[in-house]
Design an enzyme around this catalytic site. Structure first.
Site, mmCIF file in Angstrom:
data_model
loop_
_atom_site.group_PDB
_atom_site.id
_atom_site.type_symbol
_atom_site.label_atom_id
_atom_site.label_comp_id
_atom_site.label_asym_id
_atom_site.label_seq_id
_atom_site.Cartn_x
_atom_site.Cartn_y
_atom_site.Cartn_z
ATOM 1 N N ASN A 187 -3.503 -29.736 -7.347
ATOM 2 C CA ASN A 187 -3.402 -28.933 -8.546
ATOM 3 C C ASN A 187 -4.231 -27.750 -8.100
ATOM 4 O OD1 ASN A 187 -2.130 -30.410 -10.138
ATOM 5 N ND2 ASN A 187 -3.943 -30.995 -11.347
ATOM 6 N N HIS A 240 -7.258 -40.232 -8.584
ATOM 7 C CA HIS A 240 -6.188 -39.527 -9.472
ATOM 8 C C HIS A 240 -4.847 -39.962 -9.171
ATOM 9 C CE1 HIS A 240 -4.097 -35.421 -10.133
ATOM 10 N NE2 HIS A 240 -3.888 -36.233 -11.287
ATOM 11 N N SER A 244 -7.400 -35.229 -13.693
ATOM 12 C CA SER A 244 -6.812 -34.399 -12.934
ATOM 13 C C SER A 244 -7.502 -33.066 -12.786
ATOM 14 C CB SER A 244 -5.224 -34.014 -13.356
ATOM 15 O OG SER A 244 -5.478 -33.673 -14.548
ATOM 16 N N GLU A 275 -5.083 -39.253 -5.352
ATOM 17 C CA GLU A 275 -6.401 -38.444 -4.630
ATOM 18 C C GLU A 275 -7.546 -39.284 -4.879
ATOM 19 O OE1 GLU A 275 -4.866 -33.673 -5.085
ATOM 20 O OE2 GLU A 275 -5.528 -34.735 -6.999
#
Length: 592
Positions: free
Chosen positions: A498, A448, A427, A460
């Site tokens: 993120n 991800h 991540s 992702e």
């Protein structure tokens, strides 16, 4: 309440002003709404009639109740009609000169004890208050759109606002069934100060073509549970309004993260103001329509295009929660899956956890017994990496340690057959570093998954500068086959989710340590004002403060953006061992 407040005035009958009029009338107040001319008043009347009729249609009000609301409302073009009002709220566009002129006029008309309030979302309430002879009786009452629905109100106190005026504003807000939070006169207050930095970052992400508008929005909705993606939300707010808010915030705070993204200025200049103009980041059926229509940027419906590689058998390396979830996802899709764990005990534990999860799905009626049995039949466990020699794709889901993952990829490079795809669930670590550890970097991609993998829809798909197109196509097609929603992006710290989420969380910590608002008030603001499923401090404690700090440090080291530097309070809590819910204490304390 130190003064009797029963008669309300509202200046400005746009969407927000009309909504405020409706909110007060619903709560039994006598309301006069004012706008500049007959046409504007007519539009305001239309907003109110349409909104109240919608409530009847949806069964939230009877026709009699609707008529009672409308009977409490009078609309006018004359300031003189506001002379007997106890409280007047201004809700006109975010232009300081306009608001100051309105307050100067109101100051001459209303009684000496009347409270004057501004609904500004970003301008200085103090700058507006000094246009009157009664700055101590001026307060901010920032409602959120749509005002009849959203429960949050920011009550903004200047350095000269009288305490009784603030108290009265709070009581009035509660009488409307709203949740008021008192804050100081700082650009953006709580919600917008946190929200617009995030929205601006998303606009920058789109402008640099890091990800498509659809993928940015889908990532934040599916990955964070947000009600809208950031670009769709910017269109709803209005790009002109967003630009003005960001520009005001930047001029007051000089935070580079609030410097409006150039694309916002360009789009506003070109007349692309969002839903209100029929075009913004998306194209709409008509001005003010919520219906998105296809345009030149709309992706093809069939998803991945171009050649793909066959994926009939997969391997998963790891035995933790994420690895077990990914194994379950592959098994449910009927794909033969071999998982590798360190030691027979861990192999057995993964199998037991997998069986428990599938049995729970059967018990809840979400999975047929036959499907449960078929999924388990697809899965086998081993302690030997060599057993992955014939798989078409391997997903690693081991500890977030670059050295550990690198050694694993070096081993997989020797074991797996030519053309096998090597995927990492990292991540935050650079995917290209893992690719560089192999002889075939073109076969390495990021996948991800989000936790819990068997529930969360988002994946992702992260491509490095070396990843082959058919590998990306294969990853996207596989995610679709698994019932997931793939979004594609480049190999950059934080990827999409993120990179947008953690600077926002970091900003919340900075706001707390500046003593501008409490953790409870900030969480309330983002949940009730912006519709977030969790407040930032709730989320930080769930994620883990050590994990959050590590991600924030990674973002700071990659982007070298001063605003991304981890908040000292976050670092101090981690140093003290207060890591969040998992240890019973983080920003809040939890029962053991």
């Amino acid at each position: 309440m130190s003064r009797e407040i029963s008669r309300i005035g509202v200046v400005g009958l746009g969407t927000m002003g009309a909504g405020i009029v409706e909110v007060f009338a619903r709560s039994g107040y006598d309301v006069i709404g004012l706008d500049a001319d007959e046409a504007a008043v007519g539009r305001g009347r239309g907003h109110i009639e349409k909104s109240t009729m919608r409530a009847v249609t949806r069964g939230k009000a009877t026709e009699e109740e609707r008529q009672a609301i409308l009977d409490r409302i009078r609309l006018t073009e004359s300031y003189d009609d506001l002379a007997d009002r106890d409280l007047v709220i201004e809700a006109v566009p975010e232009r300081l000169e306009l608001k100051r002129a309105i307050f100067e006029q109101l100051d001459k008309v209303v009684g000496p004890d009347a409270i004057l309030a501004t609904n500004t979302s970003s301008l200085s309430v103090t700058d507006i208050a000094v246009a009157t002879q009664r700055p101590s009786q001026v307060v901010g009452m920032h409602f959120f759109n749509p005002a009849p629905v959203l429960k949050f109100v920011e009550v903004v106190k200047t350095v000269v606002t009288a305490d009784d005026v603030v108290a009265d504003a709070e009581v009035v807000a509660r009488s409307l069934d709203k949740l008021p939070v008192v804050v100081g006169d700082k650009a953006g207050f709580i919600a917008n100060a946190l929200l617009f930095g995030y929205l601006n970052h998303a606009a920058n992400m789109f402008e640099t073509k890091y990800a498509s508008r659809e993928d940015i929005d889908a990532a934040m909705k599916l990955g964070c549970g947000l009600p809208m993606g950031p670009l769709a939300l910017l269109d709803l707010i209005g790009l002109d309004t967003a630009y003005e808010i960001l520009d005001t915030m930047y001029k007051q705070g000089r935070d580079r993260l609030h410097a409006p993204s150039p694309v916002l200025k360009q789009m506003v200049t070109a007349g692309l103001r969002g839903r209100k103009s029929g075009r913004g980041f998306y194209t709409y059926e008509a001005p003010n329509s919520p219906v998105v229509v296809d345009d030149a940027l709309t992706p093809a419906v069939d998803g991945a295009s171009g050649p793909t590689r066959p994926v009939d058998k997969v391997g998963v390396v790891g035995s933790g929660t994420m690895a077990t979830g990914i194994i379950e996802v592959f098994a449910k899709a009927g794909i033969e899956t071999v998982y590798v764990a360190r030691g027979e005990d861990k192999v057995a534990k993964v199998r037991a956890n997998l069986e428990r999860s599938l049995d729970k799905a059967v018990a809840r009626g979400k999975l047929e017994q036959s499907a449960r049995d078929a999924a388990l039949a697809c899965v086998s466990g081993t302690t030997q990496l060599d057993d992955l020699a014939d798989v078409d794709l391997v997903v690693e889901a081991v500890v977030e340690d670059l050295a550990v993952k690198t050694v694993l990829f070096e081993a997989l490079d020797e074991i797996c057959k030519p053309g096998a795809i090597l995927a990492t669930t990292t991540s935050s670590l650079p995917v290209v570093d893992l690719a560089a550890a192999t002889r075939f970097p073109q076969d390495v991609v990021g996948l991800h998954f989000f936790n819990p993998a068997q529930i969360m829809k988002l994946v992702e798909v992260v491509s490095t500068v070396a990843t082959a197109d058919d590998v990306v196509n294969t990853a996207v097609a596989l995610c679709t086959r698994l019932g997931k929603h793939p979004v594609t992006c480049g190999d950059r710290a934080g990827f999409i989710v993120n990179a947008l989420l953690f600077p926002y969380l970091n900003d919340a910590v900075k706001m707390l340590e500046a003593n501008y608002a409490t953790a409870d008030d900030i969480d309330i603001a983002m949940k009730t004002g912006c519709g977030y499923p969790m407040g930032p401090f709730e989320l930080l404690d769930v994620v883990g403060l050590d994990v959050s700090l590590a991600i924030q440090r990674t973002l700071y080291l990659e982007f070298r953006e001063p605003g991304f530097a981890p908040a000292p309070r976050l670092e101090h809590l981690v140093t003290a061992g207060y890591l969040g819910k998992k240890v019973g204490r983080g920003f809040r304390s939890y029962d053991a």
